[in-house]
Design a protein around this motif. Structure first.
Motif, PDB file in Angstrom:
ATOM      1  N   VAL A   1       0.698  -1.116  -0.113  1.00 26.69           N
ATOM      2  CA  VAL A   1       0.061   0.018   0.060  1.00 26.69           C
ATOM      3  C   VAL A   1       0.738   1.323  -0.055  1.00 26.69           C
ATOM      4  O   VAL A   1       0.595   2.081  -0.800  1.00 26.69           O
ATOM      5  CB  VAL A   1      -1.063  -0.155   1.136  1.00 26.69           C
TER       6      VAL A   1
ATOM      7  N   LEU B   1       2.888   9.836   9.997  1.00 26.99           N
ATOM      8  CA  LEU B   1       2.861  10.737   8.909  1.00 26.99           C
ATOM      9  C   LEU B   1       2.282  12.207   9.426  1.00 26.99           C
ATOM     10  O   LEU B   1       2.875  13.069   8.833  1.00 26.99           O
ATOM     11  CB  LEU B   1       1.929  10.133   7.641  1.00 26.99           C
TER      12      LEU B   1
ATOM     13  N   LEU C   1       7.040  19.229   9.695  1.00 27.57           N
ATOM     14  CA  LEU C   1       7.238  20.049   8.531  1.00 27.57           C
ATOM     15  C   LEU C   1       6.603  21.426   8.382  1.00 27.57           C
ATOM     16  O   LEU C   1       7.191  22.655   8.201  1.00 27.57           O
ATOM     17  CB  LEU C   1       6.963  19.577   7.347  1.00 27.57           C
ATOM     18  N   ASP C   2       5.149  21.416   8.848  1.00 26.30           N
ATOM     19  CA  ASP C   2       4.401  22.749   8.911  1.00 26.30           C
ATOM     20  C   ASP C   2       5.049  23.877   9.761  1.00 26.30           C
ATOM     21  O   ASP C   2       5.047  25.072   9.733  1.00 26.30           O
ATOM     22  CB  ASP C   2       2.817  22.627   9.067  1.00 26.30           C
TER      23      ASP C   2
ATOM     24  N   ARG D   1       0.007   6.097   9.471  1.00 26.63           N
ATOM     25  CA  ARG D   1      -0.753   7.366   9.269  1.00 26.63           C
ATOM     26  C   ARG D   1      -0.586   8.306  10.515  1.00 26.63           C
ATOM     27  O   ARG D   1      -0.338   9.476  10.007  1.00 26.63           O
ATOM     28  CB  ARG D   1      -2.118   6.909   9.127  1.00 26.63           C
TER      29      ARG D   1
ATOM     30  N   LEU E   1       0.970   4.134  -2.744  1.00 22.60           N
ATOM     31  CA  LEU E   1       0.730   5.535  -2.727  1.00 22.60           C
ATOM     32  C   LEU E   1       1.503   6.508  -2.984  1.00 22.60           C
ATOM     33  O   LEU E   1       1.152   7.419  -3.385  1.00 22.60           O
ATOM     34  CB  LEU E   1      -0.095   5.698  -1.281  1.00 22.60           C
ATOM     35  N   MET E   2       2.840   6.025  -2.776  1.00 23.82           N
ATOM     36  CA  MET E   2       3.980   7.012  -3.029  1.00 23.82           C
ATOM     37  C   MET E   2       3.893   7.133  -4.861  1.00 23.82           C
ATOM     38  O   MET E   2       3.893   8.243  -5.437  1.00 23.82           O
ATOM     39  CB  MET E   2       5.176   6.464  -2.697  1.00 23.82           C
TER      40      MET E   2
ATOM     41  N   ARG F   1       1.380   6.823  -6.700  1.00 21.88           N
ATOM     42  CA  ARG F   1       0.208   7.424  -7.165  1.00 21.88           C
ATOM     43  C   ARG F   1       0.439   8.820  -7.224  1.00 21.88           C
ATOM     44  O   ARG F   1      -0.090   9.588  -8.172  1.00 21.88           O
ATOM     45  CB  ARG F   1      -0.955   7.200  -6.378  1.00 21.88           C
ATOM     46  N   ARG F   2       1.344   9.312  -6.653  1.00 23.62           N
ATOM     47  CA  ARG F   2       1.609  10.828  -6.632  1.00 23.62           C
ATOM     48  C   ARG F   2       2.291  11.219  -7.917  1.00 23.62           C
ATOM     49  O   ARG F   2       2.313  12.426  -8.337  1.00 23.62           O
ATOM     50  CB  ARG F   2       2.725  11.293  -5.456  1.00 23.62           C
TER      51      ARG F   2
ATOM     52  N   VAL G   1       3.221  17.152  -0.903  1.00 24.14           N
ATOM     53  CA  VAL G   1       3.120  15.810  -1.300  1.00 24.14           C
ATOM     54  C   VAL G   1       2.606  14.773  -0.445  1.00 24.14           C
ATOM     55  O   VAL G   1       1.764  13.913  -0.548  1.00 24.14           O
ATOM     56  CB  VAL G   1       4.577  15.376  -2.031  1.00 24.14           C
ATOM     57  N   LEU G   2       3.081  14.806   0.924  1.00 24.71           N
ATOM     58  CA  LEU G   2       2.676  13.901   1.946  1.00 24.71           C
ATOM     59  C   LEU G   2       1.427  14.154   2.296  1.00 24.71           C
ATOM     60  O   LEU G   2       0.648  13.020   2.698  1.00 24.71           O
ATOM     61  CB  LEU G   2       3.558  14.282   3.029  1.00 24.71           C
ATOM     62  N   ARG G   3       0.686  15.620   2.091  1.00 25.29           N
ATOM     63  CA  ARG G   3      -0.640  15.279   2.476  1.00 25.29           C
ATOM     64  C   ARG G   3      -1.478  14.616   1.397  1.00 25.29           C
ATOM     65  O   ARG G   3      -2.451  13.924   1.828  1.00 25.29           O
ATOM     66  CB  ARG G   3      -1.186  16.778   2.456  1.00 25.29           C
ATOM     67  N   GLY G   4      -1.198  14.832   0.257  1.00 26.92           N
ATOM     68  CA  GLY G   4      -1.738  13.844  -0.787  1.00 26.92           C
ATOM     69  C   GLY G   4      -1.608  12.253  -0.345  1.00 26.92           C
ATOM     70  O   GLY G   4      -2.854  11.615  -0.524  1.00 26.92           O
ATOM     71  N   VAL G   5      -0.367  11.940   0.081  1.00 25.56           N
ATOM     72  CA  VAL G   5      -0.407  10.554   0.592  1.00 25.56           C
ATOM     73  C   VAL G   5      -1.197  10.251   1.400  1.00 25.56           C
ATOM     74  O   VAL G   5      -1.887   9.120   1.786  1.00 25.56           O
ATOM     75  CB  VAL G   5       1.146  10.062   1.018  1.00 25.56           C
ATOM     76  N   ARG G   6      -1.052  10.924   2.566  1.00 24.78           N
ATOM     77  CA  ARG G   6      -1.979  11.096   3.899  1.00 24.78           C
ATOM     78  C   ARG G   6      -3.432  10.638   3.435  1.00 24.78           C
ATOM     79  O   ARG G   6      -4.353  10.041   3.982  1.00 24.78           O
ATOM     80  CB  ARG G   6      -1.655  12.238   4.784  1.00 24.78           C
TER      81      ARG G   6
ATOM     82  N   ALA H   1       9.626  13.259  -0.324  1.00 20.75           N
ATOM     83  CA  ALA H   1       8.459  12.578   0.049  1.00 20.75           C
ATOM     84  C   ALA H   1       8.733  11.308   0.355  1.00 20.75           C
ATOM     85  O   ALA H   1       8.517  10.491   1.229  1.00 20.75           O
ATOM     86  CB  ALA H   1       7.190  12.914  -0.669  1.00 20.75           C
TER      87      ALA H   1
ATOM     88  N   ASP I   1      -4.772   9.719   0.832  1.00 20.59           N
ATOM     89  CA  ASP I   1      -5.187   8.415   0.225  1.00 20.59           C
ATOM     90  C   ASP I   1      -5.054   7.294   1.149  1.00 20.59           C
ATOM     91  O   ASP I   1      -5.897   6.472   1.065  1.00 20.59           O
ATOM     92  CB  ASP I   1      -4.044   8.111  -1.025  1.00 20.59           C
ATOM     93  N   LEU I   2      -4.156   7.706   2.055  1.00 23.14           N
ATOM     94  CA  LEU I   2      -3.822   6.664   3.025  1.00 23.14           C
ATOM     95  C   LEU I   2      -5.204   6.454   3.923  1.00 23.14           C
ATOM     96  O   LEU I   2      -5.636   5.483   4.420  1.00 23.14           O
ATOM     97  CB  LEU I   2      -2.702   6.846   4.093  1.00 23.14           C
ATOM     98  N   ASP I   3      -5.633   7.429   4.435  1.00 17.16           N
ATOM     99  CA  ASP I   3      -6.996   7.734   5.069  1.00 17.16           C
ATOM    100  C   ASP I   3      -8.128   6.855   4.383  1.00 17.16           C
ATOM    101  O   ASP I   3      -8.735   6.109   4.897  1.00 17.16           O
ATOM    102  CB  ASP I   3      -7.377   9.209   5.414  1.00 17.16           C
TER     103      ASP I   3
ATOM    104  N   ALA J   1       5.603  18.921   2.551  1.00 18.12           N
ATOM    105  CA  ALA J   1       4.457  18.568   3.270  1.00 18.12           C
ATOM    106  C   ALA J   1       3.295  18.430   2.270  1.00 18.12           C
ATOM    107  O   ALA J   1       2.239  17.591   2.556  1.00 18.12           O
ATOM    108  CB  ALA J   1       4.117  19.608   4.216  1.00 18.12           C
TER     109      ALA J   1
ATOM    110  N   ILE K   1       3.941  15.746   9.017  1.00 17.56           N
ATOM    111  CA  ILE K   1       3.523  16.714   8.412  1.00 17.56           C
ATOM    112  C   ILE K   1       3.418  18.187   9.125  1.00 17.56           C
ATOM    113  O   ILE K   1       3.606  19.042   9.004  1.00 17.56           O
ATOM    114  CB  ILE K   1       2.032  16.343   7.685  1.00 17.56           C
TER     115      ILE K   1
END
Lengths: 372, 372
Positions: A188, A248, A255-256, A245, A192-193, A195-196, B240-245, B185, B247-249, B238, A252
């Motif tokens: 998974v 992650l 990083l923010d 998750r 998902l990586m 898919r980006r 890119v990682l939000r996109g992964v997060r 990412a 999808d992961l959800d 962050a 995030i």
């Protein structure tokens, strides 16, 4: 020919990659292998391929190995238990507890069924991808349960040892949570990586290096198969993924909160030392985790490597390895790295640490360019 | 010796892996390379290694290449711009916009500064890991900006071409979002998957296969370096990682909703067809993404592969490659696979698809066991 430990015919149901590989391995030991598949074409291909013979009415298999997709595995097991009332039945599906539960629920005779799972595979499927050595040295889990005797289950152990695999015993629950961790969740994550990248600009994707290639390699796996595997092992896989998750989310947030490069610090900004500590903990945790993976690849510290430049012409790599043999150093692993368009490749050679100095000097003497 | 395109001395500040590799590559073209580092020991090592000479008072570099950690890159650039008022200055840090902004904010003369970034590296750092060919065929981004003339920036282009890299032009913003996607990412994702292994039972980790090894390989990277890189490129990473997060959800929700194997369906359960559709979309999206990565590895369809069984003794692989040369088939790539404890290895050989049949037959004739 090394003789089989098995004493009777083996019936293989489902001649995809795993079924055909099992059949080929058993044939190589002289076992009478009976092939069955929902597709008569696949059976013909596998028979032509030398994997065994078609089924006949009088078959009396000692062992039935069910190698069908996970969503039909339990029903095929129940059918085989009833069709061959003297046979031991196993399966090779990558999830064990739901299948055992379903076999019990359907009234299958579990005194003759024990599930198993070879940790082996290839990216290519189908009977033509089968190979007799697919299981050599790979772990093969037997998911024992209280309903089957040690003596009866021995036929499955014999199968595993015949194929050169390493027998691992665990409960069905242990198996399912283990493969969720080492196989299903990584699938998974890789997916998902990858898919980006689907909608990214070409210019960005063209900067990809080996790191991204490695992280996303298994994202090329077959969706139809994986939706079944993940569905069948949903609960343990989701548990691992929840851990990822949560981490992650922390990353995030960190990083923010980091100030460098952030023009609009988040309202819930962490102090600078806190985000840095979070990131270092995560990265160090990754170091610790990857160091636990056994085997020659990954974080193996048993070998040291040297990098030799090799012209991209036929025979050059062969010459290098021949000369290593002459120097008397054993190659433990080798990784070739070509850059697209480059006239030169890099051969990264893993050897025992104590051989590095001698090998480097001897290769340099022979005119090889050592790049690191 | 191929002559350099550069016309004057090059000063390399920071003699870690990248700085030393640049210096070695330039020395191979006869450039006068001046080495500088916060650590005099590192300068001595690099000088001994043949990477150049120490700095002297009268140095007049044409080009200064700043190869220091990201968190001090901007201040070193500003210092070098002021110390060498006739030199062009570049850097090789893996983030570009925050550095350009910081140089401007500090009043650095950006008519002589343009940032760059070679997409190259190794797992090992330090001057002794440097190699002259590190950049061969690799992309090297020049992050141009309006403040520097084409003519002035040409010195950086010359550097890149001298080192055999492929020049890629993009803005600093494009660069930073691109590397967030293809490098920063993926580092986080690999790290977080590996982190799950840290506390796992041995029995589970021992089931690890090549898929997990690949996904987690870069999780072995240096935390101290990566906390800087991630901090410097926090916002694009962050994103890119939000996109992964997200999808992961969705995946976790889909797994919770899948009925097979779930004894307590979640309150917010999706209908069976919906979770399956979500999973297939995710998996297919991963297929699409990974297929976009260029290069010989990963999803390259230009080559076909055959697998040959090779005894784990010195010289066997050399013999195989020698015989391939005799057969007249060029090796495009090679991957060795040993199972721990096995007396046999598998060599996966990539060749042009049209050569597969001929090679397979010829190797089989010579007694090689073809495993797939």
């Amino acid at each position: 020919m090394v003789e089989s430990r098995l004493t009777g015919p083996v019936r293989v149901v489902g001649v995809g990659l795993l079924g055909t590989s099992i059949a080929l391995g058993l044939r190589a030991r002289g076992v009478d292998v009976i092939l069955s598949d929902a597709s008569p074409t696949n059976v013909s291909i596998a028979v032509d391929y030398g994997a065994g013979r078609g089924a006949t009415d009088g078959d009396e298999p000692q062992l039935v190995v069910v190698c069908v997709p996970p969503d039909v595995t339990a029903s095929v097991i129940v059918r085989e238990l009833s069709a061959y009332p003297r046979a031991v039945v196993t399966d090779v599906a990558s999830v064990k507890k739901p299948i055992l539960d379903a076999v019990i629920a359907a009234g299958g005779d579990v005194t003759r069924y024990v599930g198993s799972h070879p940790l082996a595979g290839r990216e290519k499927g189908g009977p033509m991808s089968g190979r007799a050595d697919l299981f050599l040295g790979r772990p093969w889990v037997v998911a024992g349960h209280a309903g089957i005797s040690y003596q009866t289950a021995a036929a499955v152990d014999d199968l595993i040892l015949d194929l050169g695999a390493t027998l691992v015993e665990m409960t069905a629950e242990e198996h399912d949570s283990s493969v969720a961790l080492v196989s299903h969740a990584p699938q998974v994550i890789s997916t998902l990586m990858a898919r980006r990248l689907a909608g990214a600009p070409d210019a960005a994707v063209n900067l990809a290096g080996q790191g991204l290639r490695d992280v996303t390699r298994i994202a090329a796996s077959d969706p139809a198969l994986w939706v079944q595997i993940l569905g069948a092992n949903a609960t343990p896989t989701a548990e691992v993924l929840r851990g990822v998750r949560d981490d992650l989310d922390e990353v995030i947030q960190a990083l923010d909160a980091s100030s460098f490069g952030s023009t609009s610090p988040s309202a819930e900004a962490l102090p600078s030392s806190t985000w840095r500590r979070t990131m270092v903990e995560m990265l160090a945790g990754g170091n610790t985790g990857v160091a636990r993976i056994p085997g020659k690849h990954g974080q193996d510290r048993r070998y040291a490597s040297i990098v030799v430049m090799v012209d991209d012409t036929p025979g050059e790599l062969a010459r290098l390895l021949t000369e290593m043999g002459e120097i008397g150093v054993n190659l433990e692993d080798l990784r070739l790295e070509h850059s697209p368009g480059a006239q030169i490749g890099l051969a990264e050679i893993a050897v025992l640490p104590e051989a590095v100095e001698r090998l480097t000097a001897a290769l340099a003497d022979r005119g090889w360019r050592i790049a690191g």
